[in-house]
Scaffold this active site. Structure first.
Site, short mmCIF file in Angstrom:
data_model
loop_
_atom_site.label_atom_id
_atom_site.label_comp_id
_atom_site.label_asym_id
_atom_site.label_seq_id
_atom_site.Cartn_x
_atom_site.Cartn_y
_atom_site.Cartn_z
N GLY A 11 44.68 40.51 40.71
CA GLY A 11 43.70 40.91 39.68
C GLY A 11 44.37 41.50 38.45
N LEU A 13 44.09 44.48 37.08
CA LEU A 13 44.65 45.83 37.20
C LEU A 13 46.07 45.79 37.77
CD1 LEU A 13 44.08 48.94 37.07
CD2 LEU A 13 43.51 48.76 39.48
N HIS A 229 36.95 58.35 32.76
CA HIS A 229 38.10 58.82 31.97
C HIS A 229 37.69 59.87 30.93
CE1 HIS A 229 39.85 55.53 33.96
NE2 HIS A 229 39.63 54.58 33.08
#
Ligand code: BG6
Length: 438
Positions: A11, A13, A229
């Protein structure tokens, strides 16, 4: 030696963040590990290594070195597996038994639709409870789903074997906020509504959604960036100084309210791969928040984040109150790509009797090569922490749940279309020219 078993190894990430981080850790020879890369694709280990090489070359922090990469790739085994098939876990169990693994970390870099099946599958592995598991956002498809997944994980793993990752907690300057706030008399006693007029947090990106349409359609900027975040940054900026940081952050989250919000979508988003042609997903979010608790009730906290904007930059500006109409003192914490601190304050203009001039101190930490080399990327720092069995830089499940509820409960306005920049913001964003930046 630790074995990192990476679910979701093909993937985005893994490609952009995890494998470059592991490569850097290997280059620094600070940690000893091997990687079992799990994916659906019909790759051999050799194919897999070829695919990840480009990602590592592009995203590594340290210089790419052919020889080091060759040695690093000897530490990788690709294992093809259908995560939705129970039998594949039986076979996988046999496979890992042959690997003579001493210490294992399961890293779930997966879309949440797989979590339930993978957790059920992990249960079938021998001595699974001894291992550690790292889980990536989104931690579920809804807050209800997050709860279910967390319960299932807790049936297998003790709390201290579970790691909920938010890579912003691994960023050097996010960690530095605490030092700036608590280790300077100058700020420590002035960090409240009597002295601070407003707080602005910007997380701007130049890239679009890259190849992540299917994921992004469900998340949008609010769940992708704000809920995790940016709320981490908000809470570290405003929490009380106390031993248990997670409790202090959670307390802020319990008092955080979103007062105003505008959303945007970049031009061309609807034409991206795996995006609905009539999508209303936001790629930009701007919020005005308040903390309904002393000493913050009177301080608006402005947040903005978005993709396909005219620059990539993350920074915080603290605007102090003005007395007698003199210019506001400003403190800027530069998180990315430049790491540093900027302070603007007032002195007397030379010769003139009572005239004020605004002067600045600009410190660029990342301009020094030695700092660039020695500062690990967020994922490097966090992976090392997991290997060391430390939870210092990880979110608590309560924090995740509280911030997800907060975002889930907001009524979302229709997004407007933007191109590179936002025309009508909720506030005047303070832009500080950075003379020292490279
Ligand atoms: C990820 C988001 O968590 O953070 C991405 O899913 C975003 O959409 C990324 O681009 C930003 O991280 P960084 O470290 O590049 O600021």
């Amino acid at each position: 030696m630790t074995t990192i078993t990476l679910f979701g190894s093909t993937g985005d990430l893994s490609y952009r963040k995890l494998l470059p981080a592991l490569y850097n850790m290997y280059s620094n020879s600070q940690t000893d590990f091997q990687i079992i890369a799990i994916g659906r694709k019909d790759y051999t280990t050799k194919d897999y290594i070829q695919t990840i090489q480009t990602g590592i070359q592009e995203y590594t922090r340290l210089a790419f070195d052919e020889e080091i990469f060759k040695k690093f790739s000897k530490r990788i085994i690709y294992y093809q597996m259908d995560l939705t098939n129970k039998n594949s876990y039986v076979q996988f169990n046999e496979f890992i038994k042959q690997q003579n693994i001493q210490d294992q970390i399961f890293y779930l870099a997966l879309s949440p639709q797989f979590f339930h099946q993978v957790i059920e599958g992990l249960k079938m592995l021998d001595h699974i409870e001894k291992n550690r598991v790292v889980i990536e956002k989104p931690f579920g498809e809804s807050t209800e789903d997050m709860n279910l997944i967390n319960q299932k994980l807790k049936e297998i793993f003790e709390d201290d074997h579970l790691y909920y990752i938010d890579h912003y907690l691994g960023k050097e300057m996010v960690q530095n906020i605490k030092t700036i706030r608590f280790k300077n008399a100058l700020f420590k006693s002035n960090w409240n509504q009597d002295m601070i007029e407003s707080i602005q947090i910007s997380a701007l990106e130049k890239d679009g959604i890259l190849n992540r349409g299917a994921y992004y359609e469900k998340s949008g900027a609010l769940k992708d960036m704000v809920q995790n975040h940016i709320f981490q940054i908000v809470t570290i900026l405003t929490m009380e100084e106390q031993k248990n940081q997670h409790e202090a952050q959670l307390d802020i989250l319990h008092h955080l309210h979103v007062e105003k919000m505008i959303l945007g979508q970049y031009k061309g988003y609807k034409q991206e791969k795996n995006v609905s042609p009539d999508s209303t997903t936001e790629t930009y979010a701007e919020l005005e928040c308040r903390i309904q608790k002393k000493p913050w009730e009177n301080v608006p906290i402005f947040i903005r984040t978005g993709k396909k904007l005219n620059r990539r930059e993350i920074y915080v500006v603290i605007k102090f109150r003005s007395f007698d109409g003199s210019p506001n003192n400003l403190l800027e914490i530069k998180i990315q790509p430049t790491e540093g601190v900027y302070l603007q304050f007032n002195i007397k203009k030379p010769q003139e009797k009572n005239e004020i001039q605004t002067v600045k101190m600009d410190f660029c930490q990342s301009c020094l090569e030695v700092n660039r080399i020695n500062t690990p990327q967020a994922y490097e720092r966090l992976l090392k922490e997991v290997i060391r069995n430390s939870h210092e830089y990880f979110s608590s499940f309560e924090e995740i749940l509280t911030s997800s509820r907060l975002i889930e409960e907001i009524e979302k306005p229709e997004p407007f279309i933007y191109e590179n920049q936002i025309e009508n913001s909720l506030t005047d964003w303070i832009e500080i020219p950075h003379t020292l930046d490279k």
